[in-house]
Scaffold this motif. Structure first.
Motif, mmCIF file in Angstrom:
data_model
loop_
_atom_site.group_PDB
_atom_site.id
_atom_site.type_symbol
_atom_site.label_atom_id
_atom_site.label_comp_id
_atom_site.label_asym_id
_atom_site.label_seq_id
_atom_site.Cartn_x
_atom_site.Cartn_y
_atom_site.Cartn_z
ATOM 1 N N GLY A 117 0.882 -1.298 -0.001
ATOM 2 C CA GLY A 117 -0.021 0.071 0.098
ATOM 3 C C GLY A 117 0.889 1.170 -0.157
ATOM 4 N N TRP A 118 0.243 2.234 -0.540
ATOM 5 C CA TRP A 118 0.804 3.709 -0.468
ATOM 6 C C TRP A 118 1.011 4.363 0.811
ATOM 7 N N GLY A 119 0.240 4.181 1.744
ATOM 8 C CA GLY A 119 -0.025 4.793 2.986
ATOM 9 C C GLY A 119 1.063 4.268 3.915
ATOM 10 N N PRO A 120 1.175 5.429 5.087
ATOM 11 C CA PRO A 120 2.362 5.104 5.985
ATOM 12 C C PRO A 120 2.186 3.960 6.842
ATOM 13 N N ASP A 121 0.959 3.674 6.876
ATOM 14 C CA ASP A 121 0.635 2.320 7.913
ATOM 15 C C ASP A 121 -1.006 1.907 7.654
#
Length: 122
Positions: A98-102
């Motif tokens: 995924g592109w998100g941080p967490d």
């Protein structure tokens, strides 16, 4: 289109080791979060380990001390080294990205693979 393909699963005796790989293809350069989840028959899919682009890792309690997650960003490959495998580690192991941080749950990830079966004989 991003594609994740897991490999390395199989049958192993209790106490043995396996290394899972997840090859990522497509527009996945510098994707931040990657992780391994697993699902045994009749159970919920659960976290095994995650890793960020910078190498920050997180492990499930059951995986700590036995499993090591790593990634080769140049090759877009995610790994899971599993040592001292136990019968309870038997499951289908899925790769997520995924592109998100967490992410707090596997359903939040952007991409996932079809899974690879790990069977540990007692």
């Amino acid at each position: 289109q991003v594609r994740l393909v897991e490999s390395g699963g199989g049958l192993v005796q209790s106490g043995g080791s396996l290394t899972l790989s997840c090859a990522a293809s497509g527009n996945i350069f510098s994707i931040n979060s990657m992780g391994w989840y697993r699902q045994a028959p009749g159970t919920q899919r659960e976290l095994v380990a995650t890793i960020t682009l910078r190498g920050s890792t997180k492990y499930a309690v059951s995986a700590k001390g036995r499993f090591t997650i790593s990634r080769d960003n140049a090759k877009n490959i995610l790994y899971l080294q599993m040592n001292n495998l136990k019968f309870d580690d038997t499951a289908v192991y899925y790769c997520y990205a995924g592109w998100g941080p967490d992410y707090s749950d596997y359903e939040e990830y952007d991409y996932w693979g079809q899974g690879t079966q790990v069977t540990v004989s007692s």
